[in-house]
Design a protein around this motif. Structure first.
Motif, PDB file in Angstrom:
ATOM      1  N   PHE A 196       0.798  -1.228   0.000  1.00 58.91           N
ATOM      2  CA  PHE A 196       0.000   0.000   0.000  1.00 58.91           C
ATOM      3  C   PHE A 196       0.838   1.289   0.000  1.00 58.91           C
ATOM      4  CE2 PHE A 196      -2.699  -3.107   2.359  1.00 58.91           C
ATOM      5  CZ  PHE A 196      -3.645  -3.287   1.367  1.00 58.91           C
ATOM      6  N   LYS A 198       3.390   3.899  -2.304  1.00 54.80           N
ATOM      7  CA  LYS A 198       3.636   4.220  -3.704  1.00 54.80           C
ATOM      8  C   LYS A 198       4.993   3.718  -4.183  1.00 54.80           C
ATOM      9  CE  LYS A 198       3.269   7.936  -7.072  1.00 54.80           C
ATOM     10  NZ  LYS A 198       2.982   9.380  -7.307  1.00 54.80           N
ATOM     11  N   ASN A 200       7.019   1.342  -3.289  1.00 54.54           N
ATOM     12  CA  ASN A 200       6.811   0.277  -2.294  1.00 54.54           C
ATOM     13  C   ASN A 200       8.018  -0.623  -2.077  1.00 54.54           C
ATOM     14  OD1 ASN A 200       6.488  -0.927  -4.845  1.00 54.54           O
ATOM     15  ND2 ASN A 200       5.183  -2.527  -4.004  1.00 54.54           N
ATOM     16  N   ILE A 408      -4.616  -7.443  -3.871  1.00 53.70           N
ATOM     17  CA  ILE A 408      -4.906  -6.056  -4.216  1.00 53.70           C
ATOM     18  C   ILE A 408      -3.672  -5.176  -4.055  1.00 53.70           C
ATOM     19  CG2 ILE A 408      -6.235  -4.018  -3.474  1.00 53.70           C
ATOM     20  CD1 ILE A 408      -8.555  -5.920  -2.878  1.00 53.70           C
ATOM     21  N   THR A 409      -2.789  -5.545  -3.139  1.00 49.35           N
ATOM     22  CA  THR A 409      -1.583  -4.735  -2.885  1.00 49.35           C
ATOM     23  C   THR A 409      -0.678  -4.666  -4.111  1.00 49.35           C
ATOM     24  OG1 THR A 409      -0.283  -6.614  -2.016  1.00 49.35           O
ATOM     25  CG2 THR A 409      -1.608  -5.364  -0.442  1.00 49.35           C
ATOM     26  N   LYS A 411      -1.459  -3.639  -6.977  1.00 51.60           N
ATOM     27  CA  LYS A 411      -1.732  -2.414  -7.744  1.00 51.60           C
ATOM     28  C   LYS A 411      -2.226  -1.242  -6.899  1.00 51.60           C
ATOM     29  CE  LYS A 411      -1.376  -1.821 -11.499  1.00 51.60           C
ATOM     30  NZ  LYS A 411      -0.186  -1.310 -12.207  1.00 51.60           N
ATOM     31  N   THR A 412      -2.705  -1.529  -5.674  1.00 57.38           N
ATOM     32  CA  THR A 412      -3.232  -0.449  -4.850  1.00 57.38           C
ATOM     33  C   THR A 412      -2.126   0.131  -3.982  1.00 57.38           C
ATOM     34  OG1 THR A 412      -5.379  -1.555  -4.774  1.00 57.38           O
ATOM     35  CG2 THR A 412      -4.997   0.176  -3.171  1.00 57.38           C
ATOM     36  N   ARG A 413      -1.715   1.332  -4.301  1.00 58.11           N
ATOM     37  CA  ARG A 413      -0.638   1.985  -3.546  1.00 58.11           C
ATOM     38  C   ARG A 413      -0.969   3.452  -3.363  1.00 58.11           C
ATOM     39  NH1 ARG A 413       3.753  -0.529  -7.647  1.00 58.11           N
ATOM     40  NH2 ARG A 413       3.296  -2.701  -7.248  1.00 58.11           N
TER      41      ARG A 413
END
Length: 413
Positions: A196, A198, A200, A408-409, A411-413
């Motif tokens: 989560f 950007k 990462n 989901i992690t 792409k979700t950042r």
């Protein structure tokens, strides 16, 4: 072994179909099938042999419904899981791959510690089994092997984008990322993935940056500390979770599927580039091991689901927890484990909270008080009257939800 045989046949005799062994997905499929056969077909024979030898579970009466009916159920069934992992991996994986070697060492190492614990309980009639400090020593020893190997082995590297002029004396690669030219190098690194976030990536080597100049010399110590904590915590979490029929086995299978996907995308340069995640050369081979692991857990669940015909014992539970932890460290996704292994984490924490609060209140008030009706958490719900099959199913559902959040992690950042 079969990988090398068919590669030799394809290279020297051009036998039709032999080249298919070059594909990771094909070998993973074979690993899953072989593991299922080993655990279901030959597992049945091993269970009968264990029952013949009267290697049965000794159950302490904790006042739980249906608990005493499990007295004498064959234990040490974790041997079935270990065979279901080791045989397919030895048959279909590249055995000169350092990641595969470390996973095989992990499986045998923790399996041996768990087996010794079960042996003491069953054959020496000592309900306490192997002393807890010896289990911890064994887990820390494995963590040191894994940590030192990852830090020093020249084959364990990551691909990192760089700007010219480069500071590492290794070959520079070039490719187009969309319309943007990108330069890359395969380097040794203590970086890992942060969910989560950007940008990462988190570097263990920079944890002590506040110390000023020369902090880099302590990078190994910091990295080893993290590895030791992760392996011991998750391994013991799986051990604690293995308290009712099918709970640890089914949960581990779900986690194994998730890790297999992460290993595949992390080891595939095209997909890793598309998802903008860390590419780890040669780590794709771990998918074969993950396939064997999932197959072994699902196959064992055939006999371990309620009502269980066999228990895995510490032989299996310590091993599967350690395998999950080391696997995640290998693919630089260990900071995702609090989410993915949420069931293990909560079960472990419930015991820590219960014991700590009991000791604190006993010291302060003269009598110990409890947060839960019983720890670990699944026994709390048993005490509240839930049937263990319902508890297991709901924990599986929670684990599936956590696995989806983990995906989901990407792409979700």
């Amino acid at each position: 072994m079969l990988y090398y045989l068919f590669s030799y046949l394809d290279r020297n005799f051009n036998i039709p179909g032999a080249g298919v062994f070059q594909y990771i997905t094909f070998r993973m499929g074979l690993a899953v099938i072989t593991s299922l056969i080993v655990t279901t077909v030959y597992g049945r024979r091993l269970i009968d042999y264990i029952r013949f030898k009267q290697v049965g579970e000794t159950v302490r009466n904790l006042g739980l419904e249906g608990q005493m009916q499990k007295q004498g159920t064959p234990t040490m069934g974790g041997i079935i899981i270990l065979l279901g992992i080791l045989i397919p991996t030895l048959l279909f994986a590249k055995l000169d791959n350092v990641y595969v070697i470390l996973m095989l060492v992990t499986t045998v190492w923790l399996g041996a510690i768990g087996f010794l614990d079960d042996y003491i309980k069953v054959f020496k009639k000592n309900k306490e089994g192997l002393a807890g400090r010896f289990k911890i020593i064994g887990q820390v020893g494995l963590a040191l092997i894994v940590g030192y190997t990852m830090y020093f082995n020249s084959n364990i590297i990551i691909r990192q984008e760089v700007k010219l002029p480069v500071k590492y004396d290794v070959p520079v690669g070039f490719h187009m990322k969309g319309n943007t030219p990108v330069y890359t190098q395969d380097i040794k690194s203590t970086k890992t993935t942060v969910p989560f976030y950007k940008n990462n990536e988190f570097d263990y080597g920079k944890v002590l940056k506040f110390l000023g100049k020369g902090y880099e010399r302590y990078a190994l110590i910091v990295f080893l500390a993290f590895v030791i904590f992760i392996i011991t915590f998750i391994s013991n979490g799986a051990n604690i979770t293995d308290g009712i029929d099918g709970l640890a086995t089914g949960t581990s299978a779900i986690i194994g599927i998730t890790l297999a996907v992460f290993a595949y995308v992390s080891g595939n340069t095209v997909i890793a580039d598309y998802l903008n995640i860390m590419y780890i050369p040669n780590s794709g081979e771990l998918v074969i091991f993950a396939g064997a692991f999932v197959g072994a857990c699902v196959g064992f669940l055939w006999y371990n689901s309620y009502p269980a015909q066999v228990f895995m014992g510490d032989t299996g539970s310590l091993a599967i927890g350690g395998i999950i932890a080391v696997f995640a460290i290998m693919i630089r996704k260990e900071l995702l484990l609090p989410i993915l292994c949420g069931v293990f984490v909560v079960e472990n924490c419930s015991v820590i909270i219960q014991v700590a609060w009991f000791k604190y209140t006993k010291r302060k008030y003269g009598e110990g008080r409890r947060v839960f009706l019983m720890a670990p958490l699944h026994h709390h719900y048993q005490k509240k009257g839930f049937h263990e099959a319902k508890i297991v199913t709901r924990f599986w559902i929670i684990c599936i939800m956590l696995a989806i959040v983990t995906f989901i992690t990407l792409k979700t950042r």
